[in-house]
Write a protein that holds these residues in place. Structure first.
Motif, PDB file in Angstrom:
ATOM      1  N   TYR A 304       0.827  -1.212   0.000  1.00  0.00           N
ATOM      2  CA  TYR A 304       0.000   0.000   0.000  1.00  0.00           C
ATOM      3  C   TYR A 304       0.859   1.259   0.000  1.00  0.00           C
ATOM      4  CZ  TYR A 304      -3.808  -3.214   0.960  1.00  0.00           C
ATOM      5  OH  TYR A 304      -4.717  -4.238   0.869  1.00  0.00           O
ATOM      6  N   GLN A 305       1.984   1.208   0.716  1.00  0.00           N
ATOM      7  CA  GLN A 305       2.914   2.333   0.705  1.00  0.00           C
ATOM      8  C   GLN A 305       3.593   2.462  -0.655  1.00  0.00           C
ATOM      9  OE1 GLN A 305       3.465   4.752   3.002  1.00  0.00           O
ATOM     10  NE2 GLN A 305       1.739   3.817   4.100  1.00  0.00           N
ATOM     11  N   VAL A 306       3.878   1.328  -1.284  1.00  0.00           N
ATOM     12  CA  VAL A 306       4.475   1.330  -2.625  1.00  0.00           C
ATOM     13  C   VAL A 306       3.504   1.964  -3.619  1.00  0.00           C
ATOM     14  CG1 VAL A 306       5.221  -0.143  -4.540  1.00  0.00           C
ATOM     15  CG2 VAL A 306       5.972  -0.645  -2.210  1.00  0.00           C
ATOM     16  N   ARG A 307       2.250   1.561  -3.557  1.00  0.00           N
ATOM     17  CA  ARG A 307       1.231   2.117  -4.461  1.00  0.00           C
ATOM     18  C   ARG A 307       1.077   3.624  -4.245  1.00  0.00           C
ATOM     19  NH1 ARG A 307      -4.497   2.958  -4.759  1.00  0.00           N
ATOM     20  NH2 ARG A 307      -5.314   2.368  -6.831  1.00  0.00           N
ATOM     21  N   LYS A 308       1.077   4.038  -2.988  1.00  0.00           N
ATOM     22  CA  LYS A 308       0.952   5.458  -2.657  1.00  0.00           C
ATOM     23  C   LYS A 308       2.096   6.267  -3.249  1.00  0.00           C
ATOM     24  CE  LYS A 308       0.425   8.520   1.369  1.00  0.00           C
ATOM     25  NZ  LYS A 308       0.395   8.557   2.862  1.00  0.00           N
ATOM     26  N   PHE A 309       3.317   5.708  -3.159  1.00  0.00           N
ATOM     27  CA  PHE A 309       4.483   6.404  -3.701  1.00  0.00           C
ATOM     28  C   PHE A 309       4.399   6.503  -5.220  1.00  0.00           C
ATOM     29  CE2 PHE A 309       8.712   6.607  -5.505  1.00  0.00           C
ATOM     30  CZ  PHE A 309       9.312   7.614  -4.750  1.00  0.00           C
ATOM     31  N   ILE A 310       4.026   5.412  -5.876  1.00  0.00           N
ATOM     32  CA  ILE A 310       3.930   5.400  -7.341  1.00  0.00           C
ATOM     33  C   ILE A 310       2.928   6.441  -7.824  1.00  0.00           C
ATOM     34  CG2 ILE A 310       3.171   4.020  -9.328  1.00  0.00           C
ATOM     35  CD1 ILE A 310       4.345   1.566  -7.882  1.00  0.00           C
ATOM     36  N   LYS A 311       1.817   6.563  -7.129  1.00  0.00           N
ATOM     37  CA  LYS A 311       0.786   7.527  -7.509  1.00  0.00           C
ATOM     38  C   LYS A 311       1.285   8.964  -7.377  1.00  0.00           C
ATOM     39  CE  LYS A 311      -2.729   4.850  -8.527  1.00  0.00           C
ATOM     40  NZ  LYS A 311      -3.305   4.827  -9.906  1.00  0.00           N
ATOM     41  N   LYS A 312       2.143   9.215  -6.390  1.00  0.00           N
ATOM     42  CA  LYS A 312       2.605  10.579  -6.125  1.00  0.00           C
ATOM     43  C   LYS A 312       3.883  10.948  -6.886  1.00  0.00           C
ATOM     44  CE  LYS A 312       0.584  11.413  -1.557  1.00  0.00           C
ATOM     45  NZ  LYS A 312       0.885  11.770  -0.152  1.00  0.00           N
ATOM     46  N   SER A 313       4.606   9.978  -7.394  1.00  0.00           N
ATOM     47  CA  SER A 313       5.882  10.270  -8.068  1.00  0.00           C
ATOM     48  C   SER A 313       5.652  11.126  -9.313  1.00  0.00           C
ATOM     49  CB  SER A 313       6.590   8.964  -8.457  1.00  0.00           C
ATOM     50  OG  SER A 313       5.886   8.307  -9.487  1.00  0.00           O
ATOM     51  N   LYS A 314       6.653  11.931  -9.653  1.00  0.00           N
ATOM     52  CA  LYS A 314       6.557  12.834 -10.808  1.00  0.00           C
ATOM     53  C   LYS A 314       7.126  12.199 -12.084  1.00  0.00           C
ATOM     54  CE  LYS A 314       6.778  17.117  -8.119  1.00  0.00           C
ATOM     55  NZ  LYS A 314       7.552  18.369  -7.886  1.00  0.00           N
ATOM     56  N   ILE A 315       8.125  11.347 -11.935  1.00  0.00           N
ATOM     57  CA  ILE A 315       8.820  10.797 -13.100  1.00  0.00           C
ATOM     58  C   ILE A 315       8.818   9.270 -13.105  1.00  0.00           C
ATOM     59  CG2 ILE A 315      11.037  10.668 -14.304  1.00  0.00           C
ATOM     60  CD1 ILE A 315      11.631  13.466 -13.263  1.00  0.00           C
ATOM     61  N   LEU A 316       9.181   8.656 -12.006  1.00  0.00           N
ATOM     62  CA  LEU A 316       9.276   7.204 -11.930  1.00  0.00           C
ATOM     63  C   LEU A 316       7.917   6.557 -12.191  1.00  0.00           C
ATOM     64  CD1 LEU A 316      11.366   4.973 -11.310  1.00  0.00           C
ATOM     65  CD2 LEU A 316      10.572   5.035  -8.937  1.00  0.00           C
ATOM     66  N   PHE A 317       7.890   5.616 -13.145  1.00  0.00           N
ATOM     67  CA  PHE A 317       6.677   4.895 -13.550  1.00  0.00           C
ATOM     68  C   PHE A 317       5.597   5.805 -14.145  1.00  0.00           C
ATOM     69  CE2 PHE A 317       8.164   2.141  -9.893  1.00  0.00           C
ATOM     70  CZ  PHE A 317       8.763   1.195 -10.709  1.00  0.00           C
ATOM     71  N   LYS A 318       6.029   6.879 -14.759  1.00  0.00           N
ATOM     72  CA  LYS A 318       5.080   7.795 -15.392  1.00  0.00           C
ATOM     73  C   LYS A 318       5.217   7.745 -16.916  1.00  0.00           C
ATOM     74  CE  LYS A 318       2.955   9.612 -11.846  1.00  0.00           C
ATOM     75  NZ  LYS A 318       3.304   8.570 -10.858  1.00  0.00           N
ATOM     76  N   GLY A 319       4.111   8.011 -17.619  1.00  0.00           N
ATOM     77  CA  GLY A 319       4.136   8.082 -19.077  1.00  0.00           C
ATOM     78  C   GLY A 319       4.546   6.779 -19.728  1.00  0.00           C
ATOM     79  N   THR A 320       5.546   6.847 -20.598  1.00  0.00           N
ATOM     80  CA  THR A 320       5.969   5.672 -21.367  1.00  0.00           C
ATOM     81  C   THR A 320       6.736   4.655 -20.537  1.00  0.00           C
ATOM     82  OG1 THR A 320       8.015   6.777 -22.029  1.00  0.00           O
ATOM     83  CG2 THR A 320       6.113   7.015 -23.508  1.00  0.00           C
ATOM     84  N   ASN A 321       7.176   5.051 -19.322  1.00  0.00           N
ATOM     85  CA  ASN A 321       8.000   4.154 -18.497  1.00  0.00           C
ATOM     86  C   ASN A 321       9.275   3.746 -19.224  1.00  0.00           C
ATOM     87  OD1 ASN A 321       6.270   2.330 -15.972  1.00  0.00           O
ATOM     88  ND2 ASN A 321       5.546   4.200 -16.917  1.00  0.00           N
ATOM     89  N   GLY A 322       9.901   4.682 -19.915  1.00  0.00           N
ATOM     90  CA  GLY A 322      11.111   4.375 -20.673  1.00  0.00           C
ATOM     91  C   GLY A 322      10.781   4.062 -22.126  1.00  0.00           C
ATOM     92  N   ILE A 323      11.696   3.380 -22.809  1.00  0.00           N
ATOM     93  CA  ILE A 323      11.521   2.988 -24.211  1.00  0.00           C
ATOM     94  C   ILE A 323      11.439   1.467 -24.275  1.00  0.00           C
ATOM     95  CG2 ILE A 323      12.547   3.006 -26.520  1.00  0.00           C
ATOM     96  CD1 ILE A 323      11.683   5.753 -25.649  1.00  0.00           C
ATOM     97  N   GLY A 324      10.353   0.948 -24.842  1.00  0.00           N
ATOM     98  CA  GLY A 324      10.102  -0.489 -24.820  1.00  0.00           C
ATOM     99  C   GLY A 324      10.963  -1.311 -25.762  1.00  0.00           C
ATOM    100  N   ILE A 325      11.171  -0.829 -26.977  1.00  0.00           N
ATOM    101  CA  ILE A 325      11.935  -1.614 -27.955  1.00  0.00           C
ATOM    102  C   ILE A 325      12.724  -0.667 -28.864  1.00  0.00           C
ATOM    103  CG2 ILE A 325      10.105  -1.723 -29.707  1.00  0.00           C
ATOM    104  CD1 ILE A 325      10.976  -4.709 -30.107  1.00  0.00           C
ATOM    105  N   ASN A 326      13.923  -1.084 -29.221  1.00  0.00           N
ATOM    106  CA  ASN A 326      14.792  -0.306 -30.100  1.00  0.00           C
ATOM    107  C   ASN A 326      15.087  -1.119 -31.356  1.00  0.00           C
ATOM    108  OD1 ASN A 326      15.265   0.531 -27.234  1.00  0.00           O
ATOM    109  ND2 ASN A 326      16.473   2.092 -28.232  1.00  0.00           N
ATOM    110  N   TYR A 327      15.371  -0.411 -32.449  1.00  0.00           N
ATOM    111  CA  TYR A 327      15.649  -1.076 -33.729  1.00  0.00           C
ATOM    112  C   TYR A 327      17.063  -0.714 -34.187  1.00  0.00           C
ATOM    113  CZ  TYR A 327      10.705  -2.188 -33.915  1.00  0.00           C
ATOM    114  OH  TYR A 327       9.456  -2.690 -33.627  1.00  0.00           O
ATOM    115  N   TYR A 328      17.803  -1.737 -34.604  1.00  0.00           N
ATOM    116  CA  TYR A 328      19.160  -1.561 -35.102  1.00  0.00           C
ATOM    117  C   TYR A 328      19.222  -2.164 -36.507  1.00  0.00           C
ATOM    118  CZ  TYR A 328      19.817  -1.164 -30.055  1.00  0.00           C
ATOM    119  OH  TYR A 328      19.714  -0.806 -28.736  1.00  0.00           O
ATOM    120  N   ILE A 329      19.808  -1.435 -37.428  1.00  0.00           N
ATOM    121  CA  ILE A 329      19.891  -1.889 -38.816  1.00  0.00           C
ATOM    122  C   ILE A 329      21.362  -2.030 -39.202  1.00  0.00           C
ATOM    123  CG2 ILE A 329      19.248  -1.445 -41.218  1.00  0.00           C
ATOM    124  CD1 ILE A 329      17.052   0.413 -40.102  1.00  0.00           C
ATOM    125  N   GLY A 330      21.701  -3.177 -39.787  1.00  0.00           N
ATOM    126  CA  GLY A 330      23.061  -3.404 -40.221  1.00  0.00           C
ATOM    127  C   GLY A 330      23.114  -4.024 -41.601  1.00  0.00           C
TER     128      GLY A 330
END
Length: 332
Positions: A304-330
């Motif tokens: 419950y404390q973890v959930r409370k923190f996630i809800k209040k955080s400004k950046i961590l676990f917000k929006g895209t949560n990072g970049i899911g997949i990257n593409y490399y061409i060779g």
């Protein structure tokens, strides 16, 4: 490789004379076949229910694509090598794979769930409790069912994202010349004579900096562009005025040195204030501060404390949560 249910594969099929699609999941192959029958304008495709290891084919291809597969294997490099066997010399290899920094927040979310869950059912239940915003956003932008997203991100047993350095080593070892990537981490455009650099020197691509940005990514990139366009507006105007001072200068033409000095000072000041400050925009300092606090809260083992923190955080676990997949061409 990793054609899934065929939605993206159909696009690739439009561009080719012939295409071969491989996936180890029987249901995905069945869905892909039906999808192609309904929407493909051509009959130039084949489907194979197979793993990369077990797949065999007599022909080689101009383009080989592996998408979202390698990071789910215990030995991803062996899969990479197998893919190369089907690529012609001079052909292009496209690798879609999770990046270890870009997926950091998702790995952290997985680890958090495992700390509070004893089985698959509890992982599903707790993921909806802790990461509902992420699941809703993923559903909204991908169109996938929330249950499928949970399976892909939290339930899948093996998911080990791979760094840029590791990908570059694989390319080099298999004589695949790096051509491009998405998102692009190649900063050759910053240099005036990069064509004179050796391949090793060109590894100055600032991949570490790119991975840091991918790790904290949360907003649409167009917002970042708008942020910098405002800053660069004055710089553009001042630079134009500055260059006009001596552009097209002639032997007997006098220069207004006071104006030249004034314009020089304006460019210098404007550049300093408008310089791309990614650290500030992405607020990386706040990200690591929140991360530190989150780890401390995890130690308490109170969901419950973890959930409370996630809800209040400004950046961590917000929006895209990072970049899911990257593409490399060779190019081989």
């Amino acid at each position: 490789f990793g054609c899934g249910s065929g939605q993206r594969s159909l696009i690739y099929n439009f561009w080719t004379k012939k295409s071969v699609h491989v996936d180890f999941d029987r249901k995905s192959i069945s869905n892909a076949k039906n999808f192609f029958k309904k929407f493909s304008r051509k009959k130039n495709f084949k489907f194979f229910e197979s793993s990369i290891n077990e797949f065999s084919y007599n022909e080689k291809f101009d383009i080989v694509l592996s998408e979202g597969v390698l990071h789910h294997h215990k030995n991803p490099y062996s899969q990479f090598k197998k893919c190369q066997k089907f690529l012609k010399k001079g052909g292009y290899f496209i690798l879609g794979v999770a990046n270890n920094a870009g997926c950091f927040q998702r790995m952290l979310a997985r680890q958090s769930l495992y700390a509070f869950s004893k089985n698959k059912d509890e992982i599903i239940k707790n993921s909806k409790f802790l990461f509902s915003d992420f699941l809703k956003r993923s559903h909204k932008f991908s169109g996938r069912k929330i249950e499928d997203i949970i399976a892909d991100v939290f339930i899948v047993p093996i998911w080990k994202p791979i760094s840029i350095k590791e990908i570059e080593r694989w390319f080099k070892k298999n004589k695949i010349k790096f051509f491009n990537s998405y998102p692009n981490y190649n900063t050759e455009s910053y240099f005036a004579d990069s064509h004179n650099l050796s391949p090793n020197e060109l590894s100055l691509r600032f991949s570490t900096f790119s991975e840091l940005i991918w790790m904290v990514h949360r907003d649409k990139d167009k917002d970042f562009v708008k942020f910098n366009l405002k800053k660069y507006k004055d710089l553009t105007n001042f630079l134009e005025k500055f260059l006009k001072n001596i552009n097209g200068t002639e032997f007997k033409k006098k220069i207004d040195l006071k104006k030249f000095l004034r314009d020089t000072e304006n460019v210098k000041k404007s550049f300093k204030s408008s310089n791309l400050n990614l650290m500030d925009y992405f607020d990386i300092e706040t990200f690591f501060l929140e991360l530190n606090n989150y780890i401390e809260i995890l130690k308490q083992k109170d969901i419950y404390q973890v959930r409370k923190f996630i809800k209040k955080s400004k950046i961590l676990f917000k929006g895209t949560n990072g970049i899911g997949i990257n593409y490399y061409i060779g190019k081989k």
